[in-house]
Design an enzyme around this catalytic site. Structure first.
Site, PDB file in Angstrom:
ATOM      1  N   LYS A  14       7.841 -60.019 -12.546  1.00  0.00           N
ATOM      2  CA  LYS A  14       7.956 -60.579 -14.009  1.00  0.00           C
ATOM      3  C   LYS A  14       6.577 -61.179 -14.512  1.00  0.00           C
ATOM      4  CE  LYS A  14      10.572 -63.897 -12.430  1.00  0.00           C
ATOM      5  NZ  LYS A  14      10.694 -63.671 -10.872  1.00  0.00           N
ATOM      6  N   ARG A  89      16.720 -70.293 -15.001  1.00  0.00           N
ATOM      7  CA  ARG A  89      17.163 -70.061 -13.440  1.00  0.00           C
ATOM      8  C   ARG A  89      18.556 -70.677 -13.206  1.00  0.00           C
ATOM      9  NH1 ARG A  89      11.463 -69.662 -11.667  1.00  0.00           N
ATOM     10  NH2 ARG A  89      11.358 -69.016  -9.669  1.00  0.00           N
ATOM     11  N   ARG A 128       0.603 -61.346  -2.134  1.00  0.00           N
ATOM     12  CA  ARG A 128       0.136 -62.164  -3.222  1.00  0.00           C
ATOM     13  C   ARG A 128      -0.441 -63.473  -2.634  1.00  0.00           C
ATOM     14  NH1 ARG A 128       4.174 -63.733  -8.010  1.00  0.00           N
ATOM     15  NH2 ARG A 128       4.893 -65.572  -6.642  1.00  0.00           N
ATOM     16  N   ARG A 134      -1.166 -69.839  -3.648  1.00  0.00           N
ATOM     17  CA  ARG A 134       0.040 -70.741  -3.764  1.00  0.00           C
ATOM     18  C   ARG A 134       0.747 -70.978  -2.320  1.00  0.00           C
ATOM     19  NH1 ARG A 134       3.765 -67.803  -8.375  1.00  0.00           N
ATOM     20  NH2 ARG A 134       5.441 -69.146  -6.951  1.00  0.00           N
ATOM     21  N   ARG A 146      13.372 -69.088  -1.011  1.00  0.00           N
ATOM     22  CA  ARG A 146      13.126 -68.873  -2.519  1.00  0.00           C
ATOM     23  C   ARG A 146      14.135 -67.602  -2.841  1.00  0.00           C
ATOM     24  NH1 ARG A 146       7.369 -68.038  -2.762  1.00  0.00           N
ATOM     25  NH2 ARG A 146       7.370 -67.203  -4.896  1.00  0.00           N
TER      26      ARG A 146
END
Ligand code: ADP
Length: 207
Positions: A14, A89, A128, A134, A146
């Protein structure tokens, strides 16, 4: 105004596609994840509370993200449209977004979902995590949580937009450029429909 919800599980692409879309369509990018990380970076009370939940891979309370989106809409009144990334969400967030946009005399034009299976998501997010810094991208257990939270709490938001004939799903595995062209084609269809029948708010575009 042309507002798009980019939807899909964590790691679906996204953020990557949003960057390309804002350049092409002159949209304002509103990512609740980015807004929350900015609060964390500033060390605000909201940021401190959100960080605990985000690090665990859990959702931040609806009222927190709805408040952030409300402020962002109010400070971007000149925007030609928004791309919502990571929001809504939950169905409660989707209902609030409709109400907030109505105050600005606009609506969601369409939701575009990027579909990617869990194993590919885990692979992408761990990759990532090597550079993103993160904490939620660096631990496989949190990544899988998640994805589970997405499947149990977020995926149902698709039905909310499907009921309004605004939902489109695309395969999120493939060349970034190819997926971008497919998303662009959907947006162009909606824009054309909106230009033809502005009052119908683009409900009639076929997938
Ligand atoms: P990703 O899509 O990779 O999970 P995001 O940057 O969109 O990354 O979100 C990171 C975290 O921020 C989420 O796991 C969640 O804790 C929190 N978050 C972001 N957007 C929302 C939202 N709309 N509602 C609740 N929590 C959110």
């Amino acid at each position: 105004m042309h507002n798009i919800v980019l939807f899909g599980p964590p790691g679906a692409g996204k953020g990557t596609q949003s960057q390309k879309l804002i350049a092409k369509y002159n949209l304002v990018h509103l990512s609740t994840g980015d807004l929350l990380r900015a609060q964390i970076a500033e060390g605000t009370e909201l940021g401190l509370k959100a960080k605990k939940l985000m690090d665990e891979g859990l959702l931040v309370p609806d009222e927190v993200v709805i408040g952030m989106i409300g402020s962002a809409l109010a400070t971007n009144t000149q925007a030609s449209g928004f791309i919502f990334d990571g929001f809504p969400r939950t169905t409660a967030q989707a209902e609030s977004l409709d109400r907030l946009l109505a105050r600005h005399h606009t609506t969601v034009a369409c939701m575009i979902a990027l579909e990617v299976g869990e194993e590919e998501l885990v692979k992408r997010l761990l990759e990532r995590g090597k550079t993103s810094g993160r904490p939620d991208d660096q631990d496989e257990t949190k990544i899988r949580r998640r994805v589970t939270v997405y499947n149990t709490e977020t995926a149902q938001v698709a039905s909310y937009y499907a009921a309004q004939h605004k939902f489109h799903a695309l395969n999120g595995i493939g060349e970034i450029e190819t997926i971008f062209q497919q998303i662009s084609a959907l947006i162009d269809q909606h824009k054309a429909a909106q230009a033809e029948a502005p009052a119908a708010a683009t409900n009639e575009v076929k997938a």
